[in-house]
Design a protein around this motif. Sequence first.
Motif, PDB file in Angstrom:
ATOM      1  N   VAL A 163       0.809  -1.082   0.079  1.00 36.73           N
ATOM      2  CA  VAL A 163       0.117   0.012   0.056  1.00 36.73           C
ATOM      3  C   VAL A 163       0.885   1.391  -0.149  1.00 36.73           C
ATOM      4  N   ARG A 164       1.867   1.279   0.862  1.00 30.03           N
ATOM      5  CA  ARG A 164       2.915   2.508   1.018  1.00 30.03           C
ATOM      6  C   ARG A 164       3.365   2.831  -0.453  1.00 30.03           C
ATOM      7  N   SER A 165       3.812   1.696  -1.143  1.00 31.96           N
ATOM      8  CA  SER A 165       4.388   2.035  -2.352  1.00 31.96           C
ATOM      9  C   SER A 165       3.758   2.380  -3.551  1.00 31.96           C
ATOM     10  N   GLY A 166       2.076   2.135  -3.035  1.00 27.70           N
ATOM     11  CA  GLY A 166       1.294   2.497  -4.184  1.00 27.70           C
ATOM     12  C   GLY A 166       1.183   1.476  -5.125  1.00 27.70           C
ATOM     13  N   LEU A 167      -0.349   1.431  -5.156  1.00 29.13           N
ATOM     14  CA  LEU A 167      -1.090   0.126  -5.735  1.00 29.13           C
ATOM     15  C   LEU A 167      -1.346   0.758  -7.357  1.00 29.13           C
ATOM     16  N   GLU A 168      -0.200   0.348  -8.109  1.00 32.57           N
ATOM     17  CA  GLU A 168      -0.230   0.897  -9.425  1.00 32.57           C
ATOM     18  C   GLU A 168      -1.256  -0.004 -10.374  1.00 32.57           C
TER      19      GLU A 168
END
Lengths: 260, 260
Positions: A163-168
């Motif tokens: 989630v932190r690294s972004g759900l591309e």
Amino acid sequence: MSHVPGLIQSIERSSAVLRLLAAGPGRLRVKEVADALALPKSTAHSILRTLEHVGFVEQDPNTARYRLGRGLLDLGADGQDGLIDLNELRGRALNWADALAARSGEEVRIGALRDDRVVVVHHVFRPDDSAQSLDTGRLLPTHATALGQVLLAYNAPAVEAAVRSGLEAYTRGTLTAPAALARSLSATRERGWALSVEEWEAGRAGLAAPVRSFGGLVVGAIGISGPVERLCDTRRQARPAQVEHVLTTARAISRDLAAS
Amino acid sequence: MSHVPGLIQSIERSSAVLRLLAAGPGRLRVKEVADALALPKSTAHSILRTLEHVGFVEQDPNTARYRLGRGLLDLGADGQDGLIDLNELRGRALNWADALAARSGEEVRIGALRDDRVVVVHHVFRPDDSAQSLDTGRLLPTHATALGQVLLAYNAPAVEAAVRSGLEAYTRGTLTAPAALARSLSATRERGWALSVEEWEAGRAGLAAPVRSFGGLVVGAIGISGPVERLCDTRRQARPAQVEHVLTTARAISRDLAAS
DNA sequence: GCCACCGTGCGACAATGTCGCACGTGCCCG
DNA sequence: CGGGCACGTGCGACATTGTCGCACGGTGGC
């Protein structure tokens, strides 16, 4: 000796064994461990056998004496990506993967978690289709693949990291909302398998189940992937026969690993 | 999940819990552990509670989440002299030591193993005799004192070390032959207590028993010492009443430690 | 060469770990 | 600021599981 109810005796004892082995540099015999803890020889041996199985102690093949194992050191140095030797996972899975490909008629992948990604440990082509690229060693996203979702479902910190690294978003079906992902993972946990339909590549779906080691620890995932219409029915639900194939294979590998 | 018979399930599970906690830097909730290993919440909690008790995991008081504990690190760095915090042993033993001195009418010492010697952790004078020197912190030989013999009886490497460094004779009664010492220690193990008559100082005897922590691990010894005629009968056998006093006290401290 | 001890395995019993359920609490959302 | 949900925790009954006694085969020592 008196032991506090509400606590698990065998775990207390095993911790005492580990402390005893850590106390001195010398290797200990079964008898010595048994005497030190005032346990019957059989009981001490049973505990030592189990501790050896999980890698916390090792037995010198020549002298038959026990010492601390490498498994403990791996616990100390945190951030280890390898919960288990990936080679072992790959080795155990090899035989079963081919059978799964044959029965399901789809390509098979085995994956494990590494640095918040899914590393493909093994890849078997679809039986009757040779025009495919070998995926072994490739890194896949966790949130958009069935393999990844299985691994996330049983590893909370990895979810946070994802989630932190972004759900591309890779397709329109990719789960990009943290709440939606959490709900999906919860469902995956309850079912024991994950289905991913057009979340990673349009027109394709994936179906995966966890591979467990001793104690139930999830160390990897195995799954099939292929065109949506071959994995799902007309309502985009997973075909029960395929689910059964994947689950059965996953359980077989788990049994294999637990017995190693 | 299927588990191999002949191995102890709860130990396998606890090792899986430890591996799971070691996998990521994040603290885990009970629920997350339970989900990851496919265990009921109760079972996971029971395992975590035990692991916390033995110091392998710690629970954050605020968030109630679990992480690895310091106990594991102590296992990694071998050669640690402290199997247990000596201050804790001393603290638990304080109350009971006075009572033992009162009941037995002799001076009381509590000792633990440190660098192949017995370090006196606590010392209580004889009730009616004030002309004594405080022994706390002093180092005693292992093979010539009752305290030391108890500690040796349950720690094989320490025996080797003692033999290697030479069994110095302090009196004519000191056990200097390795074989004789081994036999004596074996008897001590079977009885559960040690008697040392004029092996360290002429005219004096010692009587000691092991103090055990959880799992039965011997972490120290407690004993009384005094003139031979007060500890022994005319045939130089230990007086049963005194043995009972020491054993009862040792067991009480053990219970106290195990409940900590 | 013999003896004694040790490591290992099996099996039966009973103690023990497991699991379901329920309480109280803290957090989050409305 | 209040309600609801979900989590951590504890207890109790059941049945599974760990424990312990015994016996076998191999090894090291006297």
